[in-house]
Design a protein around this motif. Sequence first.
Motif, short mmCIF file in Angstrom:
data_model
loop_
_atom_site.label_atom_id
_atom_site.label_comp_id
_atom_site.label_asym_id
_atom_site.label_seq_id
_atom_site.Cartn_x
_atom_site.Cartn_y
_atom_site.Cartn_z
N GLY A 243 0.83 -1.20 0.00
CA GLY A 243 0.00 0.00 0.00
C GLY A 243 0.86 1.24 0.00
N MET A 244 0.66 2.08 1.02
CA MET A 244 1.42 3.32 1.12
C MET A 244 2.54 3.21 2.16
SD MET A 244 -1.66 6.07 0.78
CE MET A 244 -0.58 7.45 1.04
N GLY A 245 2.97 2.00 2.44
CA GLY A 245 4.02 1.81 3.43
C GLY A 245 4.73 0.50 3.19
N ILE A 246 5.05 -0.15 4.28
CA ILE A 246 5.74 -1.44 4.19
C ILE A 246 4.90 -2.51 4.88
CG2 ILE A 246 8.05 -0.45 4.09
CD1 ILE A 246 8.31 -1.34 7.09
N GLY A 247 5.16 -3.73 4.50
CA GLY A 247 4.53 -4.88 5.13
C GLY A 247 5.55 -5.97 5.30
N PRO A 248 5.19 -7.02 6.01
CA PRO A 248 6.11 -8.13 6.18
C PRO A 248 6.32 -8.86 4.85
CG PRO A 248 3.99 -8.65 7.17
CD PRO A 248 3.92 -7.24 6.71
N ILE A 249 7.41 -9.58 4.75
CA ILE A 249 7.65 -10.35 3.54
C ILE A 249 6.52 -11.38 3.38
CG2 ILE A 249 10.13 -10.03 3.35
CD1 ILE A 249 10.51 -12.72 4.78
N SER A 250 6.14 -11.61 2.18
CA SER A 250 5.03 -12.53 1.93
C SER A 250 5.54 -13.96 1.82
CB SER A 250 4.32 -12.13 0.63
OG SER A 250 5.19 -12.32 -0.47
N TRP A 251 4.60 -14.88 2.00
CA TRP A 251 4.93 -16.30 1.80
C TRP A 251 5.43 -16.50 0.38
CZ3 TRP A 251 5.14 -18.67 6.25
CH2 TRP A 251 4.30 -18.29 7.28
N ARG A 252 4.83 -15.78 -0.57
CA ARG A 252 5.21 -15.90 -1.97
C ARG A 252 6.66 -15.45 -2.17
NH1 ARG A 252 4.05 -18.81 -6.20
NH2 ARG A 252 5.47 -19.54 -4.76
N SER A 253 7.05 -14.36 -1.52
CA SER A 253 8.43 -13.88 -1.64
C SER A 253 9.43 -14.90 -1.11
CB SER A 253 8.62 -12.56 -0.89
OG SER A 253 7.89 -11.53 -1.51
N ILE A 254 9.07 -15.54 0.00
CA ILE A 254 9.95 -16.56 0.57
C ILE A 254 10.06 -17.74 -0.39
CG2 ILE A 254 10.29 -18.17 2.48
CD1 ILE A 254 8.80 -16.09 4.26
N ALA A 255 8.92 -18.17 -0.95
CA ALA A 255 8.92 -19.29 -1.89
C ALA A 255 9.71 -18.95 -3.15
CB ALA A 255 7.49 -19.68 -2.25
N ASP A 256 9.53 -17.73 -3.65
CA ASP A 256 10.27 -17.30 -4.85
C ASP A 256 11.77 -17.28 -4.57
OD1 ASP A 256 7.89 -17.03 -6.22
OD2 ASP A 256 7.84 -14.82 -6.06
N TRP A 257 12.16 -16.82 -3.38
CA TRP A 257 13.58 -16.78 -3.02
C TRP A 257 14.15 -18.20 -2.99
CZ3 TRP A 257 16.27 -18.92 1.07
CH2 TRP A 257 17.59 -18.49 1.22
N GLN A 258 13.39 -19.12 -2.41
CA GLN A 258 13.86 -20.51 -2.35
C GLN A 258 14.08 -21.07 -3.76
OE1 GLN A 258 12.30 -23.21 0.97
NE2 GLN A 258 10.60 -21.77 0.67
N SER B 70 13.46 -25.39 5.77
CA SER B 70 12.52 -26.25 6.49
C SER B 70 11.27 -25.42 6.82
CB SER B 70 13.16 -26.79 7.76
OG SER B 70 13.42 -25.73 8.66
N ARG B 71 10.21 -26.10 7.20
CA ARG B 71 8.96 -25.40 7.52
C ARG B 71 9.15 -24.43 8.67
NH1 ARG B 71 5.06 -30.63 6.98
NH2 ARG B 71 5.01 -30.63 4.72
N TRP B 72 9.90 -24.85 9.69
CA TRP B 72 10.07 -23.97 10.84
C TRP B 72 10.89 -22.74 10.45
CZ3 TRP B 72 14.73 -22.49 12.82
CH2 TRP B 72 15.84 -23.27 12.53
N GLU B 73 11.84 -22.90 9.54
CA GLU B 73 12.63 -21.74 9.09
C GLU B 73 11.75 -20.75 8.33
OE1 GLU B 73 17.15 -23.08 8.23
OE2 GLU B 73 15.62 -24.14 7.05
N VAL B 74 10.89 -21.27 7.48
CA VAL B 74 9.99 -20.40 6.72
C VAL B 74 9.08 -19.63 7.67
CG1 VAL B 74 8.07 -20.35 5.07
CG2 VAL B 74 10.07 -21.80 4.62
N ARG B 75 8.49 -20.34 8.63
CA ARG B 75 7.60 -19.68 9.60
C ARG B 75 8.37 -18.65 10.43
NH1 ARG B 75 5.76 -24.99 10.19
NH2 ARG B 75 6.78 -25.17 12.22
N LEU B 76 9.60 -18.99 10.82
CA LEU B 76 10.41 -18.07 11.60
C LEU B 76 10.76 -16.82 10.79
CD1 LEU B 76 11.95 -17.32 14.16
CD2 LEU B 76 13.87 -18.71 13.32
N LEU B 77 11.15 -16.98 9.54
CA LEU B 77 11.47 -15.82 8.69
C LEU B 77 10.27 -14.90 8.57
CD1 LEU B 77 13.51 -17.51 5.83
CD2 LEU B 77 14.38 -15.92 7.55
N ARG B 78 9.12 -15.48 8.35
CA ARG B 78 7.89 -14.69 8.22
C ARG B 78 7.59 -13.97 9.53
NH1 ARG B 78 3.84 -11.80 5.74
NH2 ARG B 78 1.89 -12.31 6.72
#
Length: 92
Positions: free
Chosen positions: A18-33, A41-49
């Motif tokens: 929007g007009m600011g910032i937000g947390p990284i999305s699940w999609r961004s994490i998946a794209d990076w992977q 691992s699942r716990w790493e993904v959840r922790l990063l988010r």
Amino acid sequence: MPHVVERLMEIGLTEPAGMGIGPISWRSIADWQQATGIELSRWEVRLLRQLSVEYVAEQHRAESETCPPPWRAEVTQREREIGEQQLRMVLG
């Protein structure tokens, strides 16, 4: 777990929202992977988010002039009393 912090910094702490910032999305994490070939691992993904969510929340809290720095412990009643006493001495 320095590798988690390194990966978060590489993905990015936040992303535009929007007009600011937000947390990284699940999609961004998946794209990076996929782009890096690193499978988290699942716990790493959840922790990063969650780290990103907390970072954004703290950044919003920090916009207040009265927000204490996150590394400082809660102000005690005694510290408040000392501060008030010092103010009385200065202001009379």
